[in-house]
Design an enzyme around this catalytic site. Structure first.
Site, PDB file in Angstrom:
ATOM      1  N   MET A   1      40.960  40.913  14.527  1.00 31.57           N
ATOM      2  CA  MET A   1      39.544  40.881  14.840  1.00 31.57           C
ATOM      3  C   MET A   1      38.892  39.813  13.962  1.00 31.57           C
ATOM      4  O   MET A   1      39.565  38.949  13.483  1.00 31.57           O
ATOM      5  CB  MET A   1      38.936  42.268  14.614  1.00 31.57           C
ATOM      6  CG  MET A   1      39.664  43.373  15.402  1.00 31.57           C
ATOM      7  SD  MET A   1      39.762  43.101  17.169  1.00 31.57           S
ATOM      8  CE  MET A   1      41.528  42.827  17.368  1.00 31.57           C
ATOM      9  N   CYS A   2      37.615  39.821  13.727  1.00 29.24           N
ATOM     10  CA  CYS A   2      36.967  38.831  12.857  1.00 29.24           C
ATOM     11  C   CYS A   2      35.461  39.035  12.896  1.00 29.24           C
ATOM     12  O   CYS A   2      34.937  39.705  13.783  1.00 29.24           O
ATOM     13  CB  CYS A   2      37.256  37.386  13.264  1.00 29.24           C
ATOM     14  SG  CYS A   2      38.947  36.820  13.018  1.00 29.24           S
ATOM     15  N   ASP A   3      34.774  38.401  11.964  1.00 30.87           N
ATOM     16  CA  ASP A   3      33.316  38.327  11.975  1.00 30.87           C
ATOM     17  C   ASP A   3      32.892  36.984  11.397  1.00 30.87           C
ATOM     18  O   ASP A   3      33.430  36.546  10.373  1.00 30.87           O
ATOM     19  CB  ASP A   3      32.705  39.456  11.144  1.00 30.87           C
ATOM     20  CG  ASP A   3      32.956  40.823  11.749  1.00 30.87           C
ATOM     21  OD1 ASP A   3      32.278  41.157  12.737  1.00 30.87           O
ATOM     22  OD2 ASP A   3      33.840  41.547  11.244  1.00 30.87           O
TER      23      ASP A   3
END
Length: 408
Positions: A1-3
């Protein structure tokens, strides 16, 4: 995932990103010099070969060890990009033709070929329409694929670019801040292409709400770092489904999805660009240190197996020992971590000097936490998962260095 999120301050732009990937996937900081290339030269990316351009710009990239492309990076002109996996209705059903590019390849290609953010967006869109996107996005899980979104910034502003196959939409960042995570956000485009179920499993809306708040209130690099370290509480909260994926500082542990923040980056694009990176997993246990684009970097030899010569893997001894009791472990060195970063932000040291000091502190903190002999407070199912990942990578248990005096 990531932000990934950006903040607009009175003095210019700030960008921050956590790269969330498989827990044993080392990520290395790498520098590539500007270069000229002969006409017709082929360029081998992660899975495909495309034509090279006549000139590529100098870049610093944060790259998963096995990948040609990058999760985040910056070039000599101040262009900085972070990408996100996004789950669309076509994700997982792509038929490979042999010319597709990973989103991480598109990120690197844009940095090597663009001098400002609008040009970077144009590079990605042109390559996307010509080649499409596809191919395995994980070394550990070869069938795992996804589409991508991008947050592209330079000193003058930022643009969100979202994709679904060869389709795309872009939106100029307006207002105080903006964030992206693992779901589509641009009105109209999101409704047509998003996969809501996979987005809910990834908890992207929950994390994006928190990074959006961080972006809105940030005034400097320290605020962006704090946003990346956010656990939505004093310590990670664990879910049997997706681990600690309900906050930006992610730690692996889910049975459905298990990713963790394997590298972190803050770009200060106010004036002369200055970049702050961990070069390690877990921004909560890592130390942000300065790098610049006009200087070569020593390469970290990390792979998906423990290597004591790798700074990324040496830090994993600290990170994985802290996870036994996150609150108690972090408390042993958080004050020293914060004081070191404050001093560096006030007067950035030479990058090589900072890297050496970060490694020295990392070793000391590992010995300190190991010597505390923390009782493992995690649930049994989570301990079993981490034992499995440790065994797969031959990770030894961190041992205290007996007799070592505190560093001053």
């Amino acid at each position: 995932m990531c932000d990934t999120f950006v903040a607009r301050t009175d003095a210019g732009m700030l960008l921050a990103k956590n790269s969330d990937r498989d827990p044993n996937e080392a990520q290395s900081l790498r520098w590539y010099a500007a270069a000229d290339h002969p006409p017709g030269e082929p360029l081998r990316t992660t899975w495909s070969t495309i034509p090279q351009v006549a000139h590529t710009h100098a870049v610093v990239l944060s790259q998963p060890w096995w990948m040609w492309g990058a999760e985040m990076g910056a070039n000599e002109h101040g262009v900085t990009i972070g990408n996100e996996a996004v789950f669309t209705r076509r994700t997982g059903r792509q038929a490979r033709t042999g010319t597709e590019l990973l989103g991480m390849d598109l990120l690197r290609l844009a940095l090597e070929r663009a001098t400002h953010r609008d040009e970077a967006v144009e590079v990605i869109v042109t390559l996307l329409e010509q080649h499409g996107q596809g191919g395995s996005c994980s070394h550990e899980h070869p069938r795992f694929t996804y589409d991508n979104s991008f947050l592209v910034a330079d000193p003058a502003g930022a643009t969100v670019l979202e994709t679904a196959g060869r389709h795309w939409a872009s939106e100029e960042v307006a207002g105080r801040g903006r964030s992206i995570s693992n779901g589509l956000t641009i009105p109209g485009f999101a409704e047509r292409h998003a996969d809501p179920l996979r987005g809910r499993v990834a908890r992207c809306a929950v994390r994006r709400a928190r990074t959006a708040e961080s972006a809105q209130r940030a005034t400097g690099v320290a605020d962006m770092i704090a946003g990346l370290r956010d656990h939505a509480g004093p310590a990670p909260t664990w879910s049997l489904v997706n681990g600690a994926l309900s906050a930006p500082c992610a730690h692996a542990g889910g049975l459905v999805t298990s990713t963790q923040s394997t590298a972190s980056w803050v770009a200060d694009l106010r004036g002369t660009p200055q970049h702050w990176v961990t070069g390690t997993s877990a921004p909560c246990t890592g130390l942000f240190r300065p790098v610049v684009v006009n200087q070569p970097l020593p390469e970290d030899p990390g792979t998906n197996r423990f290597d004591p010569a790798s700074a990324w893997w040496r830090h994993e001894l600290l990170h994985r020992t802290v996870l036994r009791d996150h609150a108690a472990g972090l408390a042993l060195f958080r004050e020293e971590r914060d004081a070191t970063e404050r001093a560096w932000l006030d007067a950035p040291p030479e990058p090589g000097e900072a890297a050496a000091e970060a490694d020295r502190l990392d070793r000391w903190w590992t010995a300190l936490v190991a010597g505390a002999d923390l009782e493992d407070a995690r649930p049994a199912w989570l301990r079993r998962l981490w034992r499995r990942w440790d065994a797969a990578a031959d990770v030894p248990q961190a041992q205290p260095e007996r007799g070592q005096a505190p560093l001053t």
